[in-house]
Write an enzyme that holds these catalytic residues in place. Structure first.
Site, mmCIF file in Angstrom:
data_model
loop_
_atom_site.group_PDB
_atom_site.id
_atom_site.type_symbol
_atom_site.label_atom_id
_atom_site.label_comp_id
_atom_site.label_asym_id
_atom_site.label_seq_id
_atom_site.Cartn_x
_atom_site.Cartn_y
_atom_site.Cartn_z
ATOM 1 N N ASP A 41 0.999 -0.930 -0.008
ATOM 2 C CA ASP A 41 0.143 -0.085 -0.001
ATOM 3 C C ASP A 41 0.940 1.210 0.034
ATOM 4 O OD1 ASP A 41 -2.466 1.515 -0.116
ATOM 5 O OD2 ASP A 41 -2.764 1.180 2.184
ATOM 6 N N GLY A 42 0.254 2.297 -0.828
ATOM 7 C CA GLY A 42 0.947 3.717 -0.435
ATOM 8 C C GLY A 42 1.705 4.183 -1.883
ATOM 9 N N TRP A 46 2.723 8.131 -2.440
ATOM 10 C CA TRP A 46 4.170 8.283 -2.528
ATOM 11 C C TRP A 46 4.086 9.039 -3.960
ATOM 12 C CZ3 TRP A 46 7.406 7.439 -6.598
ATOM 13 C CH2 TRP A 46 8.848 7.567 -6.311
ATOM 14 N N HIS A 58 2.747 3.490 -9.009
ATOM 15 C CA HIS A 58 2.552 2.114 -9.142
ATOM 16 C C HIS A 58 3.796 1.496 -9.859
ATOM 17 C CE1 HIS A 58 -1.360 1.948 -7.449
ATOM 18 N NE2 HIS A 58 -1.986 2.603 -8.541
ATOM 19 N N ASN A 89 -10.341 -3.313 -6.615
ATOM 20 C CA ASN A 89 -9.659 -2.295 -7.160
ATOM 21 C C ASN A 89 -10.262 -1.950 -8.618
ATOM 22 O OD1 ASN A 89 -6.065 -3.340 -6.272
ATOM 23 N ND2 ASN A 89 -7.522 -1.840 -5.456
ATOM 24 N N TRP A 90 -11.279 -2.575 -9.171
ATOM 25 C CA TRP A 90 -11.980 -2.244 -10.093
ATOM 26 C C TRP A 90 -12.688 -1.007 -9.993
ATOM 27 C CZ3 TRP A 90 -11.374 -4.956 -14.620
ATOM 28 C CH2 TRP A 90 -10.972 -6.525 -14.721
ATOM 29 N N ARG A 92 -11.566 1.469 -9.278
ATOM 30 C CA ARG A 92 -10.650 2.818 -9.517
ATOM 31 C C ARG A 92 -10.841 3.341 -10.974
ATOM 32 N NH1 ARG A 92 -4.584 1.121 -6.709
ATOM 33 N NH2 ARG A 92 -5.527 0.925 -4.587
ATOM 34 N N ARG A 209 1.655 -4.901 5.951
ATOM 35 C CA ARG A 209 0.951 -3.914 5.307
ATOM 36 C C ARG A 209 1.819 -2.655 5.430
ATOM 37 N NH1 ARG A 209 -4.959 -2.753 4.005
ATOM 38 N NH2 ARG A 209 -4.888 -0.718 2.914
ATOM 39 N N ARG A 215 -5.732 -2.513 8.673
ATOM 40 C CA ARG A 215 -6.718 -3.360 8.051
ATOM 41 C C ARG A 215 -6.069 -4.233 7.172
ATOM 42 N NH1 ARG A 215 -7.892 1.711 5.754
ATOM 43 N NH2 ARG A 215 -7.310 1.753 3.491
ATOM 44 N N SER A 217 -7.908 -5.585 4.423
ATOM 45 C CA SER A 217 -8.392 -5.329 3.258
ATOM 46 C C SER A 217 -8.559 -6.458 2.366
ATOM 47 C CB SER A 217 -7.343 -4.304 2.381
ATOM 48 O OG SER A 217 -7.142 -3.276 2.985
#
Length: 264
Positions: A41-42, A46, A58, A89-90, A92, A209, A215, A217
Site C-alpha cells: 500500500d502507498g 507516494w 505504481h 480495485n476495479w 478505481r 501492510r 486493516r 483489506s
C-alpha cells in the site's frame, strides 16, 4: 519450520551478505517466517506527494517489488505472496485500472528471466478469468516456465479477494454435494482449505501492510487466521531491506498462539 519448508521441496539457503546483515539486525535465522504476505500500500500517496500521477507511483512500486522479492529469497523466506490487484480495485478510475494491468503484464514478462535464473517458482491467485487475456497468458507462461523451481514460491494475488476465494471454494463443495461426492454434514474446515486457490502453500506466518493503515483489506482471510500482523509506516516504494528486517524482527518478538497452542 523444517517440516513446512520440506512440504514445498525447498532447500535451505546458503550464507550470503543479506543474512549476515539480518543477524547484525538481531534476526534469528533459524526462526524465519516460512510464508510472508504483503499488502503493498502507498504507491498512489507516494506519487501524489511528489506531484506525480498515481500510475507513476505504481511503476515505482513494481520496481521496488523486484528488490524485495530477491532480498526475501536471499534471506531464506520460502513463500512470498503479494497483493498486486484486489477485486475491489476495479472501482478505481478506468485509466488507472488499465494502466495497472498493463504494468503487471509487462512486469510478469520482463522479470521472468530473472526469477527463473534465481530458481523462483511463480504462481498467481485470484479470479484470473476476469483479467485481460494478455495478462493471463503472461501469468500462464511464468507458471509453466518456473514450475520446477524450488528456492522460493512467489505468489501474485491478482483480481483477488479473500471472500471471493472462500465463495469459490464453497461453490466447489456445493457441486460435490450435488453430485453425491460428499454429504453436507460431513464438510470440514479441511474440505474448504483443500479447495482454495493454492491449497499446497502453507498459511502465512507474517502479513506486512505498508503505508500505515490498520486493516487486512480482504486479503487471505481464510489463510491468515493465525498469522502475525506487522504495520509499516513506509509507503511501498520506500519499503527496503531495513523495513523488511524490522518486520521479521517484530514477528520473532511475538509469542505465537494458535487457539491455545503456543509456539515461540
Amino acid at each position: 519450520m523444517g517440516d513446512r519448508a520440506g512440504m514445498l521441496g525447498l532447500l535451505p539457503p546458503t550464507d550470503n551478505p543479506i543474512r549476515e546483515r539480518a543477524e547484525r539486525h538481531g534476526i534469528d535465522l533459524d526462526r524465519l517466517p516460512v510464508h510472508v504476505a504483503i499488502i503493498m500500500d502507498g504507491n498512489g500517496r507516494w506519487a501524489q506527494m511528489r506531484g506525480k500521477p498515481r500510475l507513476f507511483g505504481h511503476r515505482q512500486g513494481y520496481k521496488n517489488l523486484r528488490g524485495v522479492l530477491l532480498d526475501a529469497a536471499d534471506l531464506g523466506i520460502k513463500v512470498l505472496t503479494v497483493y498486486a490487484f484486489s477485486a475491489e480495485n476495479w472501482r478505481r478510475p478506468n485509466d488507472e485500472v488499465a494502466g495497472l494491468f498493463k504494468l503487471i503484464e509487462r512486469a510478469a514478462r520482463d522479470e521472468l528471466r530473472v526469477l527463473h535464473q534465481n530458481n523462483v517458482r511463480v504462481l498467481s491467485s485470484g479470479r484470473l478469468d476476469e483479467v485481460p487475456a494478455g495478462l493471463r497468458e503472461a501469468l500462464a507462461i511464468g507458471a509453466e516456465t518456473t514450475k520446477d523451481n524450488t528456492r522460493m514460491v512467489f505468489n501474485l494475488a491478482i483480481n483477488y479477494g479473500g471472500r471471493a476465494e472462500i465463495v469459490d471454494a464453497v461453490r466447489k463443495i456445493a457441486a460435490d454435494v450435488r453430485e453425491g461426492a460428499i454429504e453436507p454434514e460431513a464438510v470440514t474446515e479441511q474440505d474448504i482449505a483443500r479447495r482454495l486457490y493454492h491449497p499446497d502453500l502453507p498459511d502465512p506466518d507474517l502479513m506486512i501492510r505498508t503505508g500505515g493503515d490498520l486493516r487486512v483489506s480482504n486479503f487471505l482471510l481464510w489463510q491468515s487466521a493465525y498469522c502475525e500482523l506487522h504495520i509499516s509506516k513506509s509507503l511501498w516504494p520506500e519499503f527496503k531491506e531495513e523495513a523488511m528486517f524490522d518486520a521479521v524482527l517484530d514477528y520473532q518478538d511475538r509469542t505465537r498462539k494458535f487457539g491455545g497452542l503456543t509456539r515461540g
